[in-house]
Scaffold this motif. Structure first.
Motif, PDB file in Angstrom:
ATOM      1  N   UNK A  28       0.806  -1.219   0.000  1.00 56.42           N
ATOM      2  CA  UNK A  28       0.000   0.000   0.000  1.00 56.42           C
ATOM      3  C   UNK A  28       0.841   1.271   0.000  1.00 56.42           C
ATOM      4  N   UNK A  29       1.998   1.244   0.651  1.00 51.01           N
ATOM      5  CA  UNK A  29       2.826   2.449   0.736  1.00 51.01           C
ATOM      6  C   UNK A  29       3.069   3.090  -0.630  1.00 51.01           C
ATOM      7  N   UNK A  30       3.521   2.318  -1.623  1.00 50.08           N
ATOM      8  CA  UNK A  30       3.775   2.960  -2.926  1.00 50.08           C
ATOM      9  C   UNK A  30       2.580   2.987  -3.869  1.00 50.08           C
ATOM     10  N   UNK A  31       1.478   2.303  -3.515  1.00 50.20           N
ATOM     11  CA  UNK A  31       0.414   2.077  -4.498  1.00 50.20           C
ATOM     12  C   UNK A  31      -0.207   3.367  -5.025  1.00 50.20           C
ATOM     13  N   UNK A  32      -0.450   4.329  -4.140  1.00 50.72           N
ATOM     14  CA  UNK A  32      -1.134   5.547  -4.580  1.00 50.72           C
ATOM     15  C   UNK A  32      -0.192   6.593  -5.169  1.00 50.72           C
ATOM     16  N   UNK A  33       1.103   6.359  -5.103  1.00 57.06           N
ATOM     17  CA  UNK A  33       2.039   7.317  -5.713  1.00 57.06           C
ATOM     18  C   UNK A  33       2.703   6.751  -6.961  1.00 57.06           C
ATOM     19  N   UNK A  34       2.558   5.444  -7.188  1.00 60.45           N
ATOM     20  CA  UNK A  34       3.264   4.811  -8.298  1.00 60.45           C
ATOM     21  C   UNK A  34       2.835   5.377  -9.646  1.00 60.45           C
ATOM     22  N   UNK A  35       1.520   5.572  -9.830  1.00 65.33           N
ATOM     23  CA  UNK A  35       1.060   6.092 -11.123  1.00 65.33           C
ATOM     24  C   UNK A  35       1.623   7.494 -11.374  1.00 65.33           C
ATOM     25  N   UNK A 149      -3.055   3.351   7.376  1.00 65.00           N
ATOM     26  CA  UNK A 149      -1.778   3.883   7.861  1.00 65.00           C
ATOM     27  C   UNK A 149      -0.897   4.349   6.704  1.00 65.00           C
ATOM     28  N   UNK A 150      -0.934   3.594   5.598  1.00 65.13           N
ATOM     29  CA  UNK A 150      -0.001   3.833   4.487  1.00 65.13           C
ATOM     30  C   UNK A 150      -0.035   5.261   3.935  1.00 65.13           C
ATOM     31  N   UNK A 151      -1.216   5.834   3.634  1.00 66.18           N
ATOM     32  CA  UNK A 151      -1.193   7.203   3.088  1.00 66.18           C
ATOM     33  C   UNK A 151      -0.631   8.229   4.066  1.00 66.18           C
ATOM     34  N   UNK A 152      -0.905   8.043   5.358  1.00 69.15           N
ATOM     35  CA  UNK A 152      -0.365   8.979   6.352  1.00 69.15           C
ATOM     36  C   UNK A 152       1.152   8.879   6.427  1.00 69.15           C
ATOM     37  N   UNK A 153       1.644   7.630   6.499  1.00 71.44           N
ATOM     38  CA  UNK A 153       3.089   7.416   6.540  1.00 71.44           C
ATOM     39  C   UNK A 153       3.720   7.921   5.247  1.00 71.44           C
ATOM     40  N   UNK A 154       3.076   7.589   4.130  1.00 70.56           N
ATOM     41  CA  UNK A 154       3.599   8.006   2.834  1.00 70.56           C
ATOM     42  C   UNK A 154       3.671   9.510   2.680  1.00 70.56           C
ATOM     43  N   UNK A 155       2.635  10.205   3.165  1.00 67.64           N
ATOM     44  CA  UNK A 155       2.622  11.666   3.034  1.00 67.64           C
ATOM     45  C   UNK A 155       3.708  12.320   3.878  1.00 67.64           C
ATOM     46  N   UNK A 156       4.090  11.659   4.981  1.00 70.92           N
ATOM     47  CA  UNK A 156       5.179  12.195   5.812  1.00 70.92           C
ATOM     48  C   UNK A 156       6.550  11.907   5.196  1.00 70.92           C
ATOM     49  N   UNK A 157       6.654  10.745   4.527  1.00 70.46           N
ATOM     50  CA  UNK A 157       7.928  10.360   3.906  1.00 70.46           C
ATOM     51  C   UNK A 157       8.173  11.136   2.622  1.00 70.46           C
ATOM     52  N   UNK A 158       7.092  11.297   1.834  1.00 70.05           N
ATOM     53  CA  UNK A 158       7.223  11.895   0.500  1.00 70.05           C
ATOM     54  C   UNK A 158       7.303  13.414   0.599  1.00 70.05           C
ATOM     55  N   UNK A 159       8.496  13.944   0.411  1.00 72.21           N
ATOM     56  CA  UNK A 159       8.711  15.393   0.403  1.00 72.21           C
ATOM     57  C   UNK A 159       9.509  15.769  -0.838  1.00 72.21           C
ATOM     58  N   UNK A 160       9.053  16.806  -1.526  1.00 71.50           N
ATOM     59  CA  UNK A 160       9.776  17.296  -2.708  1.00 71.50           C
ATOM     60  C   UNK A 160       9.977  16.217  -3.771  1.00 71.50           C
ATOM     61  N   UNK A 161       8.975  15.337  -3.912  1.00 67.61           N
ATOM     62  CA  UNK A 161       9.057  14.319  -4.953  1.00 67.61           C
ATOM     63  C   UNK A 161      10.091  13.240  -4.708  1.00 67.61           C
ATOM     64  N   UNK A 162      10.461  13.004  -3.438  1.00 68.37           N
ATOM     65  CA  UNK A 162      11.453  11.969  -3.119  1.00 68.37           C
ATOM     66  C   UNK A 162      10.789  10.595  -3.066  1.00 68.37           C
TER      67      UNK A 162
END
Length: 391
Positions: A28-35, A149-162
Protein backbone atom coordinates in the motif's frame (compact mmCIF):
# COMPACT_ATOMS: atom_id res chain seq x y z
CA UNK A 1 -11.21 -30.75 16.04
CA UNK A 2 -8.75 -31.76 18.82
CA UNK A 3 -8.05 -28.86 21.28
CA UNK A 4 -4.31 -28.97 20.59
CA UNK A 5 -4.91 -28.89 16.84
CA UNK A 6 -7.43 -26.08 17.29
CA UNK A 7 -4.92 -24.01 19.28
CA UNK A 8 -2.23 -24.59 16.66
CA UNK A 9 -4.63 -23.55 13.93
CA UNK A 10 -5.56 -20.36 15.82
CA UNK A 11 -1.86 -19.56 16.30
CA UNK A 12 -1.22 -19.99 12.59
CA UNK A 13 -4.20 -17.80 11.72
CA UNK A 14 -2.86 -15.05 14.01
CA UNK A 15 0.51 -15.22 12.21
CA UNK A 16 -1.26 -14.90 8.88
CA UNK A 17 -3.20 -11.88 10.16
CA UNK A 18 0.17 -10.32 11.04
CA UNK A 19 1.59 -11.23 7.64
CA UNK A 20 -1.49 -9.77 5.97
CA UNK A 21 -0.98 -6.47 7.79
CA UNK A 22 2.75 -6.21 7.04
CA UNK A 23 2.43 -7.30 3.42
CA UNK A 24 -0.50 -4.97 2.77
CA UNK A 25 1.45 -2.08 4.30
CA UNK A 26 4.37 -2.98 2.03
CA UNK A 27 2.10 -2.99 -1.05
CA UNK A 28 0.00 0.00 0.00
CA UNK A 29 2.83 2.45 0.74
CA UNK A 30 3.78 2.96 -2.93
CA UNK A 31 0.41 2.08 -4.50
CA UNK A 32 -1.13 5.55 -4.58
CA UNK A 33 2.04 7.32 -5.71
CA UNK A 34 3.26 4.81 -8.30
CA UNK A 35 1.06 6.09 -11.12
CA UNK A 36 2.24 9.67 -10.46
CA UNK A 37 5.85 8.45 -10.17
CA UNK A 38 5.61 6.73 -13.57
CA UNK A 39 3.88 9.79 -15.06
CA UNK A 40 7.13 11.72 -14.48
CA UNK A 41 8.67 9.67 -17.30
CA UNK A 42 5.73 9.35 -19.67
CA UNK A 43 2.10 10.36 -20.36
CA UNK A 44 -0.97 9.45 -18.31
CA UNK A 45 -2.11 7.25 -21.21
CA UNK A 46 1.14 5.26 -21.22
CA UNK A 47 0.88 4.77 -17.46
CA UNK A 48 -2.41 3.00 -18.12
CA UNK A 49 -0.72 0.84 -20.77
CA UNK A 50 1.97 -0.11 -18.24
CA UNK A 51 -0.68 -1.32 -15.81
CA UNK A 52 -2.39 -3.25 -18.61
CA UNK A 53 0.81 -5.01 -19.66
CA UNK A 54 1.63 -5.85 -16.05
CA UNK A 55 -1.84 -7.29 -15.59
CA UNK A 56 -1.47 -9.51 -18.69
CA UNK A 57 1.74 -10.97 -17.30
CA UNK A 58 0.05 -11.51 -13.94
CA UNK A 59 -2.73 -13.52 -15.56
CA UNK A 60 -0.12 -15.64 -17.31
CA UNK A 61 1.66 -16.19 -14.00
CA UNK A 62 -1.57 -17.30 -12.32
CA UNK A 63 -2.09 -20.00 -14.95
CA UNK A 64 1.29 -21.45 -13.98
CA UNK A 65 1.05 -21.10 -10.20
CA UNK A 66 -0.67 -24.47 -9.47
CA UNK A 67 2.26 -26.27 -11.14
CA UNK A 68 4.77 -24.17 -9.19
CA UNK A 69 2.96 -24.95 -5.93
CA UNK A 70 2.87 -28.65 -6.69
CA UNK A 71 6.62 -28.71 -7.34
CA UNK A 72 7.90 -26.37 -4.61
CA UNK A 73 5.05 -26.00 -2.12
CA UNK A 74 3.45 -22.80 -0.86
CA UNK A 75 6.22 -21.96 1.64
CA UNK A 76 9.14 -22.08 -0.81
CA UNK A 77 7.11 -20.32 -3.49
CA UNK A 78 6.21 -17.50 -1.09
CA UNK A 79 9.81 -17.08 0.07
CA UNK A 80 11.09 -16.92 -3.51
CA UNK A 81 8.49 -14.38 -4.57
CA UNK A 82 9.17 -12.21 -1.52
CA UNK A 83 12.86 -12.02 -2.43
CA UNK A 84 12.03 -11.10 -6.04
CA UNK A 85 9.60 -8.47 -4.78
CA UNK A 86 12.28 -7.05 -2.46
CA UNK A 87 14.75 -6.69 -5.34
CA UNK A 88 12.09 -5.06 -7.55
CA UNK A 89 11.10 -2.42 -5.02
CA UNK A 90 14.76 -1.63 -4.31
CA UNK A 91 15.22 -1.19 -8.05
CA UNK A 92 12.41 1.38 -8.15
CA UNK A 93 14.07 3.20 -5.24
CA UNK A 94 17.56 3.54 -6.66
CA UNK A 95 17.68 2.82 -10.41
CA UNK A 96 17.49 5.81 -12.76
CA UNK A 97 17.27 4.03 -16.12
CA UNK A 98 13.75 4.44 -17.54
CA UNK A 99 13.56 0.94 -19.09
CA UNK A 100 14.71 -0.70 -15.84
CA UNK A 101 12.17 1.31 -13.85
CA UNK A 102 9.39 -0.06 -16.06
CA UNK A 103 10.82 -3.57 -15.69
CA UNK A 104 10.95 -3.36 -11.89
CA UNK A 105 7.44 -1.93 -11.76
CA UNK A 106 6.06 -4.80 -13.85
CA UNK A 107 7.94 -7.43 -11.82
CA UNK A 108 6.71 -5.96 -8.55
CA UNK A 109 3.13 -5.79 -9.82
CA UNK A 110 3.17 -9.49 -10.69
CA UNK A 111 4.90 -10.69 -7.51
CA UNK A 112 2.58 -8.72 -5.20
CA UNK A 113 -0.44 -10.43 -6.78
CA UNK A 114 1.14 -13.89 -6.47
CA UNK A 115 2.22 -13.38 -2.85
CA UNK A 116 -1.36 -12.38 -2.02
CA UNK A 117 -2.39 -15.72 -3.52
CA UNK A 118 0.17 -17.54 -1.32
CA UNK A 119 -1.34 -15.89 1.75
CA UNK A 120 -4.81 -17.00 0.57
CA UNK A 121 -3.61 -20.61 0.49
CA UNK A 122 -2.12 -20.35 3.99
CA UNK A 123 -5.28 -18.78 5.43
CA UNK A 124 -7.80 -21.03 3.68
CA UNK A 125 -5.92 -24.16 4.82
CA UNK A 126 -6.39 -23.14 8.48
CA UNK A 127 -10.04 -22.05 8.08
CA UNK A 128 -13.31 -23.92 8.54
CA UNK A 129 -16.47 -23.09 6.57
CA UNK A 130 -18.44 -22.30 9.75
CA UNK A 131 -16.03 -19.48 10.61
CA UNK A 132 -14.96 -18.36 7.12
CA UNK A 133 -16.80 -15.04 7.37
CA UNK A 134 -15.28 -14.24 10.77
CA UNK A 135 -11.74 -15.24 9.71
CA UNK A 136 -11.91 -13.47 6.34
CA UNK A 137 -13.49 -10.39 7.90
CA UNK A 138 -10.81 -10.16 10.59
CA UNK A 139 -8.06 -10.78 8.04
CA UNK A 140 -9.37 -8.07 5.71
CA UNK A 141 -9.85 -5.62 8.60
CA UNK A 142 -6.31 -6.26 9.78
CA UNK A 143 -4.89 -5.88 6.29
CA UNK A 144 -6.97 -2.80 5.59
CA UNK A 145 -5.64 -1.12 8.71
CA UNK A 146 -2.41 -0.98 6.72
CA UNK A 147 -4.22 0.81 3.89
CA UNK A 148 -5.26 3.50 6.40
CA UNK A 149 -1.78 3.88 7.86
CA UNK A 150 0.00 3.83 4.49
CA UNK A 151 -1.19 7.20 3.09
CA UNK A 152 -0.36 8.98 6.35
CA UNK A 153 3.09 7.42 6.54
CA UNK A 154 3.60 8.01 2.83
CA UNK A 155 2.62 11.67 3.03
CA UNK A 156 5.18 12.19 5.81
CA UNK A 157 7.93 10.36 3.91
CA UNK A 158 7.22 11.89 0.50
CA UNK A 159 8.71 15.39 0.40
CA UNK A 160 9.78 17.30 -2.71
CA UNK A 161 9.06 14.32 -4.95
CA UNK A 162 11.45 11.97 -3.12
CA UNK A 163 9.67 8.83 -4.29
CA UNK A 164 12.72 6.68 -3.52
CA UNK A 165 12.00 7.09 0.20
CA UNK A 166 8.57 5.49 -0.23
CA UNK A 167 10.01 2.54 -2.16
CA UNK A 168 12.81 2.04 0.37
CA UNK A 169 10.34 2.01 3.27
CA UNK A 170 8.23 -0.57 1.38
CA UNK A 171 11.34 -2.69 0.78
CA UNK A 172 12.29 -2.69 4.47
CA UNK A 173 8.85 -4.05 5.37
CA UNK A 174 9.59 -7.26 3.45
CA UNK A 175 12.33 -8.20 5.94
CA UNK A 176 10.01 -8.98 8.89
CA UNK A 177 7.65 -10.75 6.47
CA UNK A 178 10.48 -13.06 5.39
CA UNK A 179 11.30 -13.67 9.06
CA UNK A 180 7.73 -14.61 10.06
CA UNK A 181 7.13 -16.83 7.02
CA UNK A 182 10.44 -18.66 7.58
CA UNK A 183 9.98 -19.09 11.34
CA UNK A 184 6.29 -20.01 11.41
CA UNK A 185 5.25 -21.53 8.09
CA UNK A 186 8.31 -23.55 7.05
CA UNK A 187 6.53 -26.80 8.02
CA UNK A 188 3.26 -25.85 6.32
CA UNK A 189 1.45 -28.96 5.10
CA UNK A 190 0.37 -28.28 1.55
CA UNK A 191 -3.00 -29.52 0.33
CA UNK A 192 -2.99 -31.60 -2.82
CA UNK A 193 -2.80 -29.09 -5.64
CA UNK A 194 -4.69 -30.47 -8.59
CA UNK A 195 -3.25 -29.64 -12.01
CA UNK A 196 -6.35 -29.05 -14.09
CA UNK A 197 -6.20 -27.67 -17.65
CA UNK A 198 -7.36 -24.07 -17.86
CA UNK A 199 -10.14 -25.09 -20.24
CA UNK A 200 -11.52 -27.54 -17.67
CA UNK A 201 -11.27 -25.02 -14.84
CA UNK A 202 -13.08 -22.38 -16.90
CA UNK A 203 -15.72 -24.97 -17.77
CA UNK A 204 -16.25 -25.84 -14.11
CA UNK A 205 -16.70 -22.17 -13.25
CA UNK A 206 -19.06 -21.59 -16.18
CA UNK A 207 -21.25 -24.56 -15.18
CA UNK A 208 -21.59 -23.39 -11.57
CA UNK A 209 -23.84 -20.33 -11.73
CA UNK A 210 -23.01 -19.08 -8.23
CA UNK A 211 -19.24 -19.35 -8.77
CA UNK A 212 -19.58 -17.69 -12.17
CA UNK A 213 -21.58 -14.80 -10.73
CA UNK A 214 -19.18 -14.25 -7.82
CA UNK A 215 -16.31 -14.11 -10.33
CA UNK A 216 -18.13 -11.28 -12.13
CA UNK A 217 -18.81 -9.50 -8.83
CA UNK A 218 -15.11 -9.88 -7.97
CA UNK A 219 -14.10 -8.45 -11.34
CA UNK A 220 -16.36 -5.41 -10.96
CA UNK A 221 -14.99 -4.71 -7.49
CA UNK A 222 -11.40 -4.94 -8.76
CA UNK A 223 -12.34 -2.73 -11.72
CA UNK A 224 -13.52 -0.11 -9.21
CA UNK A 225 -10.27 -0.38 -7.23
CA UNK A 226 -8.04 -0.25 -10.29
CA UNK A 227 -9.67 2.86 -11.74
CA UNK A 228 -9.64 4.56 -8.34
CA UNK A 229 -6.00 3.65 -7.61
CA UNK A 230 -4.75 4.85 -11.01
CA UNK A 231 -6.85 7.96 -11.59
CA UNK A 232 -8.01 9.34 -8.21
CA UNK A 233 -4.49 10.41 -7.10
CA UNK A 234 -3.81 11.97 -10.50
CA UNK A 235 -7.16 13.79 -10.40
CA UNK A 236 -6.77 15.10 -6.84
CA UNK A 237 -3.11 16.09 -7.29
CA UNK A 238 -3.13 17.48 -10.84
CA UNK A 239 -6.68 18.75 -11.34
CA UNK A 240 -8.04 19.64 -7.87
CA UNK A 241 -4.66 20.83 -6.56
CA UNK A 242 -4.21 18.93 -3.30
CA UNK A 243 -0.71 18.37 -1.93
CA UNK A 244 0.49 14.84 -1.18
CA UNK A 245 0.17 15.52 2.55
CA UNK A 246 -3.47 16.51 2.06
CA UNK A 247 -4.10 13.49 -0.17
CA UNK A 248 -2.58 11.27 2.53
CA UNK A 249 -5.10 12.57 5.08
CA UNK A 250 -8.00 12.16 2.64
CA UNK A 251 -7.04 8.59 1.73
CA UNK A 252 -6.56 7.52 5.34
CA UNK A 253 -10.07 8.72 6.23
CA UNK A 254 -11.41 7.20 2.99
CA UNK A 255 -10.16 3.73 3.94
CA UNK A 256 -11.60 3.60 7.47
CA UNK A 257 -14.74 1.63 6.43
CA UNK A 258 -12.59 -1.40 5.56
CA UNK A 259 -11.41 -1.61 9.17
CA UNK A 260 -14.65 -0.59 10.84
CA UNK A 261 -17.13 -2.71 8.90
CA UNK A 262 -15.55 -5.85 7.42
CA UNK A 263 -15.00 -7.89 10.60
CA UNK A 264 -18.54 -7.36 11.96
CA UNK A 265 -20.06 -7.91 8.52
CA UNK A 266 -18.08 -11.16 8.19
CA UNK A 267 -19.46 -12.43 11.50
CA UNK A 268 -22.97 -11.49 10.46
CA UNK A 269 -22.50 -13.38 7.19
CA UNK A 270 -21.72 -16.51 9.26
CA UNK A 271 -24.70 -16.12 11.58
CA UNK A 272 -27.57 -14.01 10.25
CA UNK A 273 -27.46 -12.12 6.98
CA UNK A 274 -27.32 -13.36 3.41
CA UNK A 275 -24.30 -12.27 1.40
CA UNK A 276 -26.16 -11.10 -1.69
CA UNK A 277 -28.31 -8.48 0.05
CA UNK A 278 -25.31 -6.76 1.64
CA UNK A 279 -23.38 -7.00 -1.65
CA UNK A 280 -26.23 -5.36 -3.54
CA UNK A 281 -26.54 -2.47 -1.09
CA UNK A 282 -22.78 -2.04 -1.40
CA UNK A 283 -22.97 -1.69 -5.18
CA UNK A 284 -25.70 0.97 -4.86
CA UNK A 285 -23.64 2.99 -2.37
CA UNK A 286 -20.54 2.72 -4.58
CA UNK A 287 -22.41 3.81 -7.70
CA UNK A 288 -24.10 6.89 -6.24
CA UNK A 289 -21.08 8.21 -4.33
CA UNK A 290 -18.64 7.58 -7.19
CA UNK A 291 -20.86 9.42 -9.66
CA UNK A 292 -20.87 12.48 -7.39
CA UNK A 293 -17.07 12.82 -7.72
CA UNK A 294 -17.48 14.31 -11.20
CA UNK A 295 -19.55 17.22 -9.90
CA UNK A 296 -17.36 18.39 -7.02
CA UNK A 297 -14.46 20.73 -7.82
CA UNK A 298 -14.09 22.41 -4.43
CA UNK A 299 -10.69 21.98 -2.80
CA UNK A 300 -11.94 20.86 0.61
CA UNK A 301 -10.23 18.07 2.57
CA UNK A 302 -13.35 17.42 4.66
CA UNK A 303 -15.66 17.21 1.63
CA UNK A 304 -13.42 14.92 -0.40
CA UNK A 305 -12.62 12.72 2.60
CA UNK A 306 -16.34 12.33 3.34
CA UNK A 307 -17.25 11.53 -0.27
CA UNK A 308 -14.47 8.99 -0.78
CA UNK A 309 -15.26 7.52 2.66
CA UNK A 310 -18.80 6.75 1.43
CA UNK A 311 -17.47 5.09 -1.75
CA UNK A 312 -15.44 2.75 0.45
CA UNK A 313 -18.38 1.89 2.71
CA UNK A 314 -19.97 0.36 -0.37
CA UNK A 315 -16.73 -1.27 -1.50
CA UNK A 316 -16.15 -2.81 1.95
CA UNK A 317 -19.64 -4.32 1.90
CA UNK A 318 -19.04 -5.89 -1.50
CA UNK A 319 -15.50 -7.03 -0.64
CA UNK A 320 -16.18 -8.94 2.58
CA UNK A 321 -19.35 -10.57 1.25
CA UNK A 322 -17.73 -11.63 -2.04
CA UNK A 323 -14.67 -13.02 -0.21
CA UNK A 324 -16.81 -14.87 2.34
CA UNK A 325 -19.10 -16.26 -0.33
CA UNK A 326 -16.27 -17.44 -2.56
CA UNK A 327 -14.26 -19.17 0.15
CA UNK A 328 -17.36 -20.90 1.53
CA UNK A 329 -17.85 -22.37 -1.92
CA UNK A 330 -14.21 -23.23 -2.78
CA UNK A 331 -11.73 -25.44 -0.87
CA UNK A 332 -8.03 -24.55 -0.53
CA UNK A 333 -7.05 -27.55 -2.69
CA UNK A 334 -8.78 -25.87 -5.64
CA UNK A 335 -5.69 -23.79 -6.41
CA UNK A 336 -6.76 -23.50 -10.04
CA UNK A 337 -10.10 -21.84 -9.19
CA UNK A 338 -8.62 -19.67 -6.42
CA UNK A 339 -5.88 -18.63 -8.83
CA UNK A 340 -8.40 -17.65 -11.49
CA UNK A 341 -10.44 -15.74 -8.92
CA UNK A 342 -7.34 -13.72 -8.04
CA UNK A 343 -6.84 -12.91 -11.74
CA UNK A 344 -9.90 -10.67 -11.49
CA UNK A 345 -7.55 -7.94 -10.24
CA UNK A 346 -5.16 -8.13 -13.22
CA UNK A 347 -8.08 -8.50 -15.63
CA UNK A 348 -9.48 -5.30 -14.16
CA UNK A 349 -6.11 -3.61 -14.66
CA UNK A 350 -6.26 -4.66 -18.32
CA UNK A 351 -9.80 -3.54 -19.03
CA UNK A 352 -10.03 -0.36 -16.94
CA UNK A 353 -7.01 1.50 -18.39
CA UNK A 354 -8.00 0.47 -21.93
CA UNK A 355 -11.49 1.85 -21.37
CA UNK A 356 -10.05 5.01 -19.81
CA UNK A 357 -7.67 5.49 -22.74
CA UNK A 358 -10.61 5.11 -25.13
CA UNK A 359 -12.54 7.74 -23.20
CA UNK A 360 -9.55 10.10 -23.11
CA UNK A 361 -9.09 9.63 -26.86
CA UNK A 362 -12.49 11.25 -27.48
CA UNK A 363 -11.45 14.17 -25.23
CA UNK A 364 -13.57 13.16 -22.24
CA UNK A 365 -12.42 15.17 -19.19
CA UNK A 366 -10.93 12.94 -16.50
CA UNK A 367 -13.66 13.82 -13.99
CA UNK A 368 -16.36 12.21 -16.13
CA UNK A 369 -14.72 8.79 -16.04
CA UNK A 370 -16.12 8.60 -12.50
CA UNK A 371 -19.64 8.86 -13.94
CA UNK A 372 -18.83 5.95 -16.26
CA UNK A 373 -17.49 4.02 -13.26
CA UNK A 374 -20.73 4.69 -11.36
CA UNK A 375 -22.79 3.22 -14.20
CA UNK A 376 -20.56 0.13 -14.25
CA UNK A 377 -21.05 -0.33 -10.49
CA UNK A 378 -24.84 -0.24 -10.94
CA UNK A 379 -24.46 -3.17 -13.34
CA UNK A 380 -23.09 -5.22 -10.43
CA UNK A 381 -26.61 -5.46 -8.99
CA UNK A 382 -27.61 -7.88 -11.73
CA UNK A 383 -25.05 -10.48 -10.65
CA UNK A 384 -25.13 -9.92 -6.89
CA UNK A 385 -28.92 -10.37 -6.77
CA UNK A 386 -28.68 -13.63 -8.75
CA UNK A 387 -26.48 -15.34 -6.13
CA UNK A 388 -27.91 -18.06 -3.92
CA UNK A 389 -27.04 -17.29 -0.28
CA UNK A 390 -24.89 -19.86 1.53
CA UNK A 391 -27.17 -19.84 4.58
Amino acid sequence: MHPETENKSQSNIFIIYLLGFLFTLHAALPSYVTSTFLARFTSENFVGIMYTFSALLTIGAFTLIPRVLRKFGNYKTAMGLLIIDLLSILGLAFVKNEFLIYTFFITGFVTVALIGFNIDIFLESFSRDATTGKIRGTFLSTANTAWIIAPLVGSMILTDGDYWKIFLAAALLILPILFFVHNNLKKFKDPEYKIIPLKNTAGEIARNKDIRDIFIVGFLLQFFYSWMVIYTPIYLYTHIGFSWREIGIIFSIMLLPFVLTEAPLGRLADRRWGEKEVMSIGFIVMAISTGLIAFIEIKSIALWAALLFITRIGAAMVEIMSETYFFKKVHSSKADIIGLFRTMRPWAYIVSPVLAIALFSVDMPIKYIFVVLAVIMFLGLHWSLELKDTR
